[in-house]
Design an enzyme around this catalytic site. Structure first.
Site, PDB file in Angstrom:
ATOM      1  N   HIS A 122       0.349  -6.001  15.762  1.00  0.00           N
ATOM      2  CA  HIS A 122      -0.924  -5.912  15.622  1.00  0.00           C
ATOM      3  C   HIS A 122      -1.497  -6.807  14.907  1.00  0.00           C
ATOM      4  CE1 HIS A 122      -4.816  -4.158  14.693  1.00  0.00           C
ATOM      5  NE2 HIS A 122      -4.564  -4.014  13.447  1.00  0.00           N
ATOM      6  N   SER A 147      -4.406  -1.961   2.590  1.00  0.00           N
ATOM      7  CA  SER A 147      -4.307  -1.882   4.011  1.00  0.00           C
ATOM      8  C   SER A 147      -3.300  -2.872   4.317  1.00  0.00           C
ATOM      9  CB  SER A 147      -5.509  -1.980   4.727  1.00  0.00           C
ATOM     10  OG  SER A 147      -5.844  -3.473   4.690  1.00  0.00           O
ATOM     11  N   CYS A 181      -6.345   1.381  15.068  1.00  0.00           N
ATOM     12  CA  CYS A 181      -6.249   0.400  15.993  1.00  0.00           C
ATOM     13  C   CYS A 181      -5.028   0.953  16.748  1.00  0.00           C
ATOM     14  CB  CYS A 181      -5.819  -0.882  15.220  1.00  0.00           C
ATOM     15  SG  CYS A 181      -7.005  -1.486  14.321  1.00  0.00           S
ATOM     16  N   SER A 206      -4.813   2.093  10.914  1.00  0.00           N
ATOM     17  CA  SER A 206      -4.896   2.589   9.462  1.00  0.00           C
ATOM     18  C   SER A 206      -5.191   3.953   9.412  1.00  0.00           C
ATOM     19  CB  SER A 206      -6.211   1.708   9.016  1.00  0.00           C
ATOM     20  OG  SER A 206      -5.753   0.438   8.577  1.00  0.00           O
ATOM     21  N   ASP A 223     -14.347 -22.040   0.411  1.00  0.00           N
ATOM     22  CA  ASP A 223     -13.331 -23.249   0.989  1.00  0.00           C
ATOM     23  C   ASP A 223     -13.151 -22.647   2.429  1.00  0.00           C
ATOM     24  OD1 ASP A 223     -11.808 -24.978   1.772  1.00  0.00           O
ATOM     25  OD2 ASP A 223     -10.135 -24.951   0.150  1.00  0.00           O
ATOM     26  N   THR A 230     -12.736 -11.294   9.175  1.00  0.00           N
ATOM     27  CA  THR A 230     -11.881 -10.663  10.083  1.00  0.00           C
ATOM     28  C   THR A 230     -12.364  -9.681  11.159  1.00  0.00           C
ATOM     29  OG1 THR A 230     -11.346  -8.474   8.580  1.00  0.00           O
ATOM     30  CG2 THR A 230      -9.792 -10.715   8.355  1.00  0.00           C
ATOM     31  N   ASN A 248     -10.430  -9.892  15.350  1.00  0.00           N
ATOM     32  CA  ASN A 248      -9.708  -8.442  15.235  1.00  0.00           C
ATOM     33  C   ASN A 248     -10.637  -7.872  16.556  1.00  0.00           C
ATOM     34  OD1 ASN A 248      -8.590  -6.300  14.993  1.00  0.00           O
ATOM     35  ND2 ASN A 248      -9.232  -5.782  12.790  1.00  0.00           N
ATOM     36  N   LYS A 302       2.612 -12.677   8.132  1.00  0.00           N
ATOM     37  CA  LYS A 302       3.337 -11.873   6.911  1.00  0.00           C
ATOM     38  C   LYS A 302       4.270 -10.866   7.559  1.00  0.00           C
ATOM     39  CE  LYS A 302      -0.978 -11.537   4.154  1.00  0.00           C
ATOM     40  NZ  LYS A 302      -0.877 -11.957   2.570  1.00  0.00           N
ATOM     41  N   GLU A 346     -11.839   2.827  18.493  1.00  0.00           N
ATOM     42  CA  GLU A 346     -12.522   3.315  17.394  1.00  0.00           C
ATOM     43  C   GLU A 346     -13.888   2.908  17.076  1.00  0.00           C
ATOM     44  OE1 GLU A 346     -11.126   1.666  13.778  1.00  0.00           O
ATOM     45  OE2 GLU A 346      -9.589   0.273  14.659  1.00  0.00           O
TER      46      GLU A 346
HETATM   47  N1  COA Z   1      -6.977 -22.486   1.239  1.00  0.00           N
HETATM   48  C1  COA Z   1      -6.008 -21.902   2.074  1.00  0.00           C
HETATM   49  N2  COA Z   1      -5.643 -20.615   1.752  1.00  0.00           N
HETATM   50  C2  COA Z   1      -6.395 -19.976   0.988  1.00  0.00           C
HETATM   51  C3  COA Z   1      -7.300 -20.186   0.197  1.00  0.00           C
HETATM   52  C4  COA Z   1      -7.653 -21.862   0.425  1.00  0.00           C
HETATM   53  N3  COA Z   1      -8.694 -22.507  -0.184  1.00  0.00           N
HETATM   54  N4  COA Z   1      -8.216 -19.499  -0.570  1.00  0.00           N
HETATM   55  C5  COA Z   1      -7.472 -18.391  -0.421  1.00  0.00           C
HETATM   56  N5  COA Z   1      -6.440 -18.344   0.498  1.00  0.00           N
HETATM   57  C6  COA Z   1      -5.486 -17.395   0.900  1.00  0.00           C
HETATM   58  C7  COA Z   1      -5.064 -16.551  -0.102  1.00  0.00           C
HETATM   59  O1  COA Z   1      -3.960 -17.156  -0.898  1.00  0.00           O
HETATM   60  C8  COA Z   1      -4.400 -15.458   0.499  1.00  0.00           C
HETATM   61  O2  COA Z   1      -3.435 -15.565   1.504  1.00  0.00           O
HETATM   62  P1  COA Z   1      -2.092 -14.440   1.147  1.00  0.00           P
HETATM   63  O3  COA Z   1      -2.694 -13.415   1.879  1.00  0.00           O
HETATM   64  O4  COA Z   1      -0.906 -15.017   1.831  1.00  0.00           O
HETATM   65  O5  COA Z   1      -1.733 -14.275  -0.313  1.00  0.00           O
HETATM   66  C9  COA Z   1      -5.646 -15.466   1.876  1.00  0.00           C
HETATM   67  O6  COA Z   1      -6.094 -16.653   1.908  1.00  0.00           O
HETATM   68  C10 COA Z   1      -6.566 -14.217   1.679  1.00  0.00           C
HETATM   69  O7  COA Z   1      -7.235 -14.543   0.411  1.00  0.00           O
HETATM   70  P2  COA Z   1      -7.643 -13.303  -0.626  1.00  0.00           P
HETATM   71  O8  COA Z   1      -8.151 -13.930  -1.766  1.00  0.00           O
HETATM   72  O9  COA Z   1      -6.476 -12.338  -0.505  1.00  0.00           O
HETATM   73  O10 COA Z   1      -8.930 -12.735   0.380  1.00  0.00           O
HETATM   74  P3  COA Z   1      -9.716 -11.620   0.141  1.00  0.00           P
HETATM   75  O11 COA Z   1      -9.770 -10.851  -1.115  1.00  0.00           O
HETATM   76  O12 COA Z   1     -11.169 -12.235   0.797  1.00  0.00           O
HETATM   77  O13 COA Z   1      -9.241 -10.489   1.271  1.00  0.00           O
HETATM   78  C11 COA Z   1      -8.512  -9.449   3.509  1.00  0.00           C
HETATM   79  C12 COA Z   1      -8.946 -10.903   2.656  1.00  0.00           C
HETATM   80  C13 COA Z   1      -7.646  -9.875   4.719  1.00  0.00           C
HETATM   81  C14 COA Z   1      -7.857  -8.582   2.702  1.00  0.00           C
HETATM   82  C15 COA Z   1     -10.067  -9.113   3.630  1.00  0.00           C
HETATM   83  O14 COA Z   1     -10.505 -10.114   4.659  1.00  0.00           O
HETATM   84  C16 COA Z   1      -9.973  -7.774   4.332  1.00  0.00           C
HETATM   85  O15 COA Z   1     -10.150  -6.641   3.736  1.00  0.00           O
HETATM   86  N6  COA Z   1     -10.007  -7.798   5.847  1.00  0.00           N
HETATM   87  C17 COA Z   1     -10.060  -6.489   6.559  1.00  0.00           C
HETATM   88  C18 COA Z   1      -8.811  -5.516   6.458  1.00  0.00           C
HETATM   89  C19 COA Z   1      -7.620  -5.910   7.207  1.00  0.00           C
HETATM   90  O16 COA Z   1      -7.839  -6.488   8.367  1.00  0.00           O
HETATM   91  N7  COA Z   1      -6.485  -5.241   6.986  1.00  0.00           N
HETATM   92  C20 COA Z   1      -5.307  -5.612   7.766  1.00  0.00           C
HETATM   93  C21 COA Z   1      -4.431  -4.230   7.969  1.00  0.00           C
HETATM   94  S1  COA Z   1      -4.751  -3.377   9.401  1.00  0.00           S
END
Ligand code: COA
Length: 389
Positions: free
Chosen positions: A233, A201, A111, A308, A29, A152, A275, A242, A79
């Site tokens: 960041h 993370s 980062c 990280s 979606d 991302t 990112n 968040k 990095e």
């Molecule tokens: N409409 C609106 N929001 C939606 C949705 C939809 N149809 N489907 C999912 N979402 C939301 C989820 O509720 C979630 O929100 P939340 O984080 O506020 O709970 C968000 O979208 C992400 O969904 P999720 O199921 O958690 O996604 P994912 O398992 O694919 O993982 C990351 C998302 C960010 C963890 C993943 O992209 C990642 O590993 N990124 C790299 C790591 C990173 O950047 N880490 C940051 C710290 S440095």
């Protein structure tokens, strides 16, 4: 003596993908990417743009002859390093014609390293007030096709000139940093792609934020009411939200509303780029300063840096009167709006390309690069060649 950011330049490659189209192809979606993750577009780096060329391009945007003479320290935070031995700073020093009596080094800690570079620059300038320091944060974020991290990704560089009596942001000397050995995100030497435990993370980032903020409050005797705005960041913009929510959870209505009010302008550029790892916090700061309302003289901005592995730091700075005159808002808007959109198929091809991992020479296609842009034009006898188009 005040020390801080005197100029900020930014560069991102001239091609991108639309996140809704990526979502369609991945059978997701689109609202998950645009709202859940909070990204609209993602910058894609062709092979001719690497951490060095992007940093040089960001620096060339802001350097003038006076800077080239005064800079005696070049700090390259990344990095996405391109050589185990030679630092990217040496190439950037050459490509930007900085005077030769300078130190040039590369720093690494996911980062976070551009923040360490800023702290080193401040120490250097406090001993040598006439010096200027070029600080670079430059990266290509790559998790791979069909991975959780794919939405991302991103690419770009931020270049900052640090000096005494800065014209944009004076940086406060009180800050709190923290180190803990964890495996939330890393990139082993054999891999072109990062490994990440995404959920862990996110949690580690928030734990670091809470801990350094609480200690910073004690140490500085400041609280949220002392801050006009906060920048974080931003690995993806929802993470910034968040973070803001975590800090304002128990805040007064007035503080929460004021700080939340700056969220959209502070991620405006990040939403369109993705990112950029070491540069992401500073792209958010740039976005706030260029896309937000004009801030009052001495308004204080809080900054949270996270890399990280992990190192985090909370620090702050105050905006200088007339800072808007030194921002390059129109240039940065043009940089983003003049980019070409890639089809998802074109993006998939680019993402899977890599330079040979053996001794083969390579000549890269640099046809599309704009005049004045630094590109990686090839690798010959294991030496990378950069040229200015
Ligand atoms: N409409 C609106 N929001 C939606 C949705 C939809 N149809 N489907 C999912 N979402 C939301 C989820 O509720 C979630 O929100 P939340 O984080 O506020 O709970 C968000 O979208 C992400 O969904 P999720 O199921 O958690 O996604 P994912 O398992 O694919 O993982 C990351 C998302 C960010 C963890 C993943 O992209 C990642 O590993 N990124 C790299 C790591 C990173 O950047 N880490 C940051 C710290 S440095």
């Amino acid at each position: 003596m005040e020390i801080g950011i005197d100029k900020i330049g930014f560069y991102t490659p001239d091609v991108f993908i639309d996140m809704e189209k990526l979502a369609e192809v991945r059978g997701v979606d689109p609202a998950k990417y645009t709202i859940g993750i909070g990204q609209e577009k993602q910058a894609v780096a062709p092979l001719s743009q690497d951490a060095v060329s992007m940093a040089a391009n960001a620096a060339l945007e802001v350097l003038d002859e006076e800077d080239r003479e005064a800079i005696d320290f070049v700090l390259f935070g990344t990095e996405s390093g391109v050589d185990h031995s030679k630092s990217g700073a040496v190439w950037v020093h050459h490509l930007t014609d900085i005077q030769k009596y300078a130190r040039s080094v590369e720093l690494k800690q996911a980062c976070y390293s551009a923040t360490a570079a800023i702290k080193m620059a401040m120490g250097h300038i406090s001993l040598h007030p006439e010096s200027k320091v070029l600080v670079l944060g430059t990266d290509i974020a790559k998790y791979g096709l069909n991975t959780g991290g794919e939405p991302t990704q991103g690419a770009g560089a931020v270049a900052m000139i640090l000096s005494a009596n800065p014209r944009i942001l004076a940086i406060d000397t009180d800050s709190v940093s923290m180190t803990e050995d964890i495996s939330d995100f890393w990139r082993p030497l054999h891999s072109d792609y990062a490994y990440v435990d995404g959920k862990f993370s996110n949690q580690a980032y928030l734990n670091f934020l809470t801990e350094v903020w609480n200690r910073y409050k004690e140490k500085s005797q400041r609280d949220l009411s002392d801050f006009e705005a906060l920048c974080f960041h931003v690995p993806y913009t929802k993470m910034g939200k968040k973070a803001l929510k975590a800090l304002t959870e128990n805040a007064s209505e007035e503080d929460a509303a004021r700080l939340m009010g700056y969220y959209e302008p502070s991620v405006f550029y990040n939403k369109q780029v993705g990112n950029i790892y070491t540069g992401s916090l500073y792209l958010s700061l740039l976005s706030l300063l260029e896309q937000g309302p004009e801030l009052a003289e001495n308004a204080r901005i809080g900054l949270f840096s996270y890399g990280s592995g992990a190192v985090g730091e909370f620090f702050s700075g105050t905006v200088k009167p007339g800072y808007r005159e030194h921002m390059l808002k129109e240039e940065h808007e043009a940089l983003l709006s003049n980019r070409r959109e890639l089809t998802i198929e074109e993006y998939e091809n680019i993402l899977q390309q890599a330079l040979p991992k053996d001794e083969t020479d390579v000549e890269l296609d640099t046809q599309e690069a704009a005049a004045g842009t630094v590109v990686l034009s090839g690798v010959h006898s294991n030496v990378r060649n950069y040229t200015k188009k």
